[in-house]
Design a protein around this motif. Structure first.
Motif, PDB file in Angstrom:
ATOM      1  N   THR A 133      -2.107  34.224  -0.062  1.00  0.00           N
ATOM      2  CA  THR A 133      -0.950  35.121  -0.018  1.00  0.00           C
ATOM      3  C   THR A 133      -1.196  36.416  -0.794  1.00  0.00           C
ATOM      4  N   SER A 134      -1.610  36.327  -2.039  1.00  0.00           N
ATOM      5  CA  SER A 134      -1.711  37.528  -2.867  1.00  0.00           C
ATOM      6  C   SER A 134      -2.971  38.360  -2.597  1.00  0.00           C
ATOM      7  N   ASP A 135      -4.021  37.763  -2.087  1.00  0.00           N
ATOM      8  CA  ASP A 135      -5.275  38.485  -1.852  1.00  0.00           C
ATOM      9  C   ASP A 135      -5.539  38.737  -0.367  1.00  0.00           C
ATOM     10  N   LYS A 136      -4.489  38.680   0.428  1.00  0.00           N
ATOM     11  CA  LYS A 136      -4.643  38.842   1.879  1.00  0.00           C
ATOM     12  C   LYS A 136      -5.191  40.235   2.225  1.00  0.00           C
ATOM     13  N   VAL A 137      -4.688  41.277   1.563  1.00  0.00           N
ATOM     14  CA  VAL A 137      -5.128  42.643   1.851  1.00  0.00           C
ATOM     15  C   VAL A 137      -6.586  42.833   1.428  1.00  0.00           C
ATOM     16  N   GLU A 138      -6.930  42.329   0.251  1.00  0.00           N
ATOM     17  CA  GLU A 138      -8.300  42.458  -0.253  1.00  0.00           C
ATOM     18  C   GLU A 138      -9.290  41.729   0.657  1.00  0.00           C
ATOM     19  N   LEU A 139      -8.947  40.541   1.089  1.00  0.00           N
ATOM     20  CA  LEU A 139      -9.808  39.794   2.008  1.00  0.00           C
ATOM     21  C   LEU A 139      -9.944  40.531   3.338  1.00  0.00           C
ATOM     22  N   GLY A 140      -8.865  41.192   3.762  1.00  0.00           N
ATOM     23  CA  GLY A 140      -8.913  41.989   4.995  1.00  0.00           C
ATOM     24  C   GLY A 140      -9.940  43.117   4.915  1.00  0.00           C
ATOM     25  N   LYS A 141     -10.071  43.735   3.744  1.00  0.00           N
ATOM     26  CA  LYS A 141     -11.077  44.792   3.555  1.00  0.00           C
ATOM     27  C   LYS A 141     -12.488  44.232   3.736  1.00  0.00           C
ATOM     28  N   TYR A 142     -12.724  43.046   3.179  1.00  0.00           N
ATOM     29  CA  TYR A 142     -14.042  42.413   3.320  1.00  0.00           C
ATOM     30  C   TYR A 142     -14.293  42.003   4.773  1.00  0.00           C
TER      31      TYR A 142
END
Length: 187
Positions: A59-68
């Motif tokens: 939930t909280s790192d969804k955007v960061e994982l999307g960048k990767y």
């Protein structure tokens, strides 16, 4: 005697005329000097990029994982799932991924440690639209102002202070006339 004086004066005048260096510079020559300088010393902006074994929350790192994931789709990194944990009675899960840089990332990586790398996020190239603005200060120095357009690299989403206020920067270079090499950018 008069012939000898005229002969000596003509040799001196010819000698000075032959030794005179080109001390003026025009707009196109200034542009060529700056272009050559930027090929040897490119302008860019960098950031620190984390890779290796990384933990993400669903939930909280969804955007960061999307960048990767975006980098993975471009072939710059590879992502392998090592471990997935579902928290009991929770919608949140945690994932551990092994993120590695690929060969395609090598032109953008400037320095690499075990789990961090310094990467180029923006490259600045000489703009074709805006002409070179220069003023010759004296016979051996000139001041040149150019417009450099901003070109984002694949790592641009990781730029922490990405100011998108403009898509170019202006930079002023000081040119100095060298007897041996001609006009060069003074560092």
């Amino acid at each position: 005697m008069k012939k000898l004086t005229i002969y000596i004066l003509s040799i001196i005048v010819i000698g000075f005329a032959g030794c005179k260096n080109k001390t003026t510079i025009n707009q196109s020559e200034a542009g060529e000097v700056i272009t050559d300088y930027l090929k040897a010393n490119p302008e860019y902006k960098t950031t620190r990029f984390n890779f290796g074994e990384m933990k993400f929350s669903s939930t909280s790192d969804k955007v960061e994982l999307g960048k990767y994931r975006t980098l993975e789709s471009k072939g710059v990194v590879s992502i392998n799932l090592k471990e997935a944990k579902k928290k009991f009675l929770s919608k949140d899960s945690s994932f551990v991924y092994q993120i590695t840089l690929t060969d395609k990332a090598s032109p953008l990586v400037l320095k690499q440690d075990d789990d961090k790398a310094t990467v180029k996020v923006v490259e600045y190239l000489l703009s074709d639209e805006k002409p070179v603005d220069f003023s010759q200060v004296n016979s051996s120095t000139a001041k040149v102002t150019v417009s450099l357009k901003k070109v984002n690299t694949d790592f641009a989403p990781f730029d922490k202070d990405a100011n998108e206020n403009s898509n170019f920067i202006t930079k002023t270079y000081k040119l100095k006339l060298s007897k041996d090499e001609g006009w060069k950018v003074q560092k």
